[in-house]
Every structure is written in structure tokens, then in C-alpha cells.
Write a protein that holds these residues in place. Structure first.
Motif, short mmCIF file in Angstrom:
data_model
loop_
_atom_site.label_atom_id
_atom_site.label_comp_id
_atom_site.label_asym_id
_atom_site.label_seq_id
_atom_site.Cartn_x
_atom_site.Cartn_y
_atom_site.Cartn_z
N UNK A 124 0.85 -1.20 0.00
CA UNK A 124 0.00 0.00 0.00
C UNK A 124 0.88 1.24 0.00
N UNK A 125 0.54 2.19 -0.88
CA UNK A 125 1.24 3.47 -0.92
C UNK A 125 0.21 4.56 -0.62
N UNK A 126 0.45 5.35 0.41
CA UNK A 126 -0.50 6.37 0.83
C UNK A 126 0.14 7.75 0.79
N UNK A 127 -0.72 8.77 0.70
CA UNK A 127 -0.26 10.15 0.76
C UNK A 127 -0.17 10.63 2.20
N UNK A 128 0.38 11.84 2.41
CA UNK A 128 0.59 12.35 3.77
C UNK A 128 -0.70 12.49 4.57
N UNK A 129 -1.83 12.74 3.92
CA UNK A 129 -3.07 12.99 4.65
C UNK A 129 -3.92 11.76 4.89
N UNK A 159 3.62 2.18 2.77
CA UNK A 159 4.64 3.20 2.54
C UNK A 159 3.97 4.54 2.28
N UNK A 160 4.48 5.58 2.89
CA UNK A 160 3.96 6.94 2.65
C UNK A 160 4.90 7.69 1.73
N UNK A 207 10.60 -9.73 4.31
CA UNK A 207 9.79 -8.52 4.44
C UNK A 207 10.66 -7.28 4.25
N UNK A 208 11.85 -7.29 4.81
CA UNK A 208 12.76 -6.16 4.64
C UNK A 208 13.12 -5.94 3.17
N UNK A 209 13.31 -7.01 2.43
CA UNK A 209 13.61 -6.88 1.00
C UNK A 209 12.44 -6.23 0.26
N UNK A 210 11.22 -6.67 0.55
CA UNK A 210 10.04 -6.10 -0.11
C UNK A 210 9.89 -4.63 0.24
N UNK A 211 10.04 -4.29 1.49
CA UNK A 211 9.90 -2.90 1.92
C UNK A 211 10.91 -2.00 1.22
N UNK A 212 12.15 -2.46 1.11
CA UNK A 212 13.18 -1.64 0.48
C UNK A 212 12.88 -1.39 -1.00
N UNK A 222 8.57 4.16 5.40
CA UNK A 222 7.73 3.07 5.87
C UNK A 222 6.80 3.54 6.97
N UNK A 223 5.51 3.32 6.80
CA UNK A 223 4.54 3.56 7.85
C UNK A 223 4.25 2.29 8.64
N UNK A 224 4.29 1.16 7.95
CA UNK A 224 4.02 -0.12 8.61
C UNK A 224 4.61 -1.24 7.77
N UNK A 225 5.19 -2.23 8.44
CA UNK A 225 5.72 -3.41 7.74
C UNK A 225 5.51 -4.60 8.67
N UNK A 226 4.68 -5.55 8.23
CA UNK A 226 4.30 -6.67 9.10
C UNK A 226 4.39 -7.99 8.35
#
Length: 231
Positions: A124-129, A159-160, A207-212, A222-226
Motif C-alpha cells: 500500500x502506498x498512501x499520501x501524507x493525509x 509506505x507513505x 519482508x525487509x527486501x520487499x519494503x526496500x 515506511x509507515x508499517x511493515x508486518x
């Protein structure tokens, strides 16, 4: 089916159908959008090996969002195998309120030497608001099945980014290849299950690989990684 088996099926049904129940109860003019994606593998005596893989990428332009990504496999025939995987990629520029649920569930019932695996991945990619509420779960059940194997994994990354745009083709290809590799890991785990602690460590590294990949591609944070795994 035993009383325990009935209870297990009832609980899983509630989890998988919660999104549908919300949709029925809402008023027609509610601007919130439901984005549900399901992969389901259901082997049978007529189709002893069944697999389902679903991928979707969605940009949500306006309104609040509720998104469910579900991978589920159910095996109840002798020597049968079910493998499911789902990849949901969502872009929510916002501002909005967004609820993201990611669930991998696998269960075996009344069979010998049967296997069920499920992999759920939500990016998920989100904006600041955007106010994000993520939930990530992995569930396995074996009922009246002493020689059965189940394996599940659920990965969720939020991710924001200041400017929300789609992942570049190369980054999306990396994510897709990553999902295929994780599905292969699950299939291997069903043949030779690793120790629980070792499986958890490997999943955390993955998970770390995907987040990067996502953070680097969109210059985000990153806002959340689970991750949740069951064997």
C-alpha cells in the motif's frame, strides 16, 4: 464433522466475510470504497492439485477505502494439494481514512497426506493525509488429519510518499518476482517444514527486501511493515 471443526470453520468464515458484511450494512451514499481481492484453492477428488494466483493493482482517486486481500486454501481429500497466492498493490493519494486487511489462511480436514498453503501480500502506498489502519494475519488449521501439512505467510507493507504514483515497471516486476519466490518457499516448507523460529527469521528478512524495493522506487518512508507465518 466434529464440534471443534464446526467452530473453526465458523471463525474463519467470519474473518473472510467481514468485508462483505460491512458492504451490506452501509448506506448507498457512503463514499467509502471496498476493494476486495481473493485467491482460493479448493482441491477435490476430481482435481487433486489445485492452485489459484491473483494479482491486482489499483489507484484510488477519492473517498475512504476498505481493502481486503485474502489467500485461502482448503484441502479435504486424501493426497490432495491446494496452493493460493494473492498480491494486492494499492495507491491511496488521500486525504482519506483507509483500512487494509491482509489474510492468509490454510486448512486441512479429514484427509491423509494432504497439503494446503496460502500466501497473502498487500503493498500500500498512501499520501501524507491518509489515516491508515493496517491488519495482517496468517492462520492454519488441521482437523482430524495427523499426516497433513499447512503453511501460510502474510506480508503487508504500507509506505507513505509525498507524491503518490504507481510503482515503475521495473519495481513492480521486482515485487512480482518476490511474490513468486515466497510462494516457492511455502511449497518447499510444506514438503520439509523448517523450525518455527527459523521460518520467522527468514520471513522477517524477506519482508525487509520487499519494503526496500517499494521505499526506494517511490522515495517514500515506511509507515508499517508486518509479517505473519504459520507452519
Amino acid at each position: 464433522m466434529s464440534a471443534r471443526g464446526v467452530a473453526v470453520h465458523a471463525v474463519l468464515a467470519v474473518l473472510l466475510l467481514a468485508g462483505a458484511a460491512d458492504a451490506v450494512q452501509r448506506a448507498p451514499d457512503d463514499p467509502r470504497r471496498d476493494l476486495d481481492l481473493v485467491a482460493s484453492a479448493q482441491p477435490s477428488d476430481q482435481r487433486r492439485a489445485d492452485s489459484d494466483s491473483v494479482v491486482d493493482e489499483v489507484m484510488v482517486r477519492e473517498g475512504d477505502v476498505k481493502a481486503d486481500a485474502v489467500a485461502t486454501s482448503v484441502t479435504s481429500c486424501h493426497g490432495c494439494r491446494g496452493d493460493s497466492s494473492v498480491l494486492q498493490v494499492l495507491y491511496v493519494p488521500g486525504p482519506s481514512s483507509a483500512r487494509f486487511d491482509n489474510v492468509a489462511s490454510a486448512w486441512t480436514q479429514d484427509c491423509w497426506d494432504c497439503t494446503a498453503t496460502a500466501l497473502a501480500v498487500q503493498v500500500v502506498v498512501i499520501g501524507p493525509g491518509t489515516r491508515a489502519r493496517p491488519t495482517n494475519r496468517a492462520l492454519t488449521v488441521g482437523e482430524a488429519c495427523a499426516t497433513c501439512v499447512t503453511a501460510t505467510a502474510a506480508f503487508q507493507v504500507v509506505v507513505q510518499a509525498d507524491g503518490v504514483g504507481r510503482l515503475p515497471d521495473a519495481a513492480l516486476a521486482e515485487v512480482t518476482a518476490w511474490v513468486e519466490a515466497q510462494a516457492a518457499v511455502l511449497r518447499t516448507a510444506a514438503v520439509a517444514p523448517p523450525a518455527a523460529r527459523r521460518a520467522e527469521r527468514a520471513a522477517a528478512r524477506s519482508l525487509g527486501d520487499l519494503r526496500r524495493v517499494v521505499v526506494r522506487a517511490l522515495d517514500g518512508r515506511t509507515r508499517s511493515a508486518r509479517v505473519a507465518v504459520t507452519r
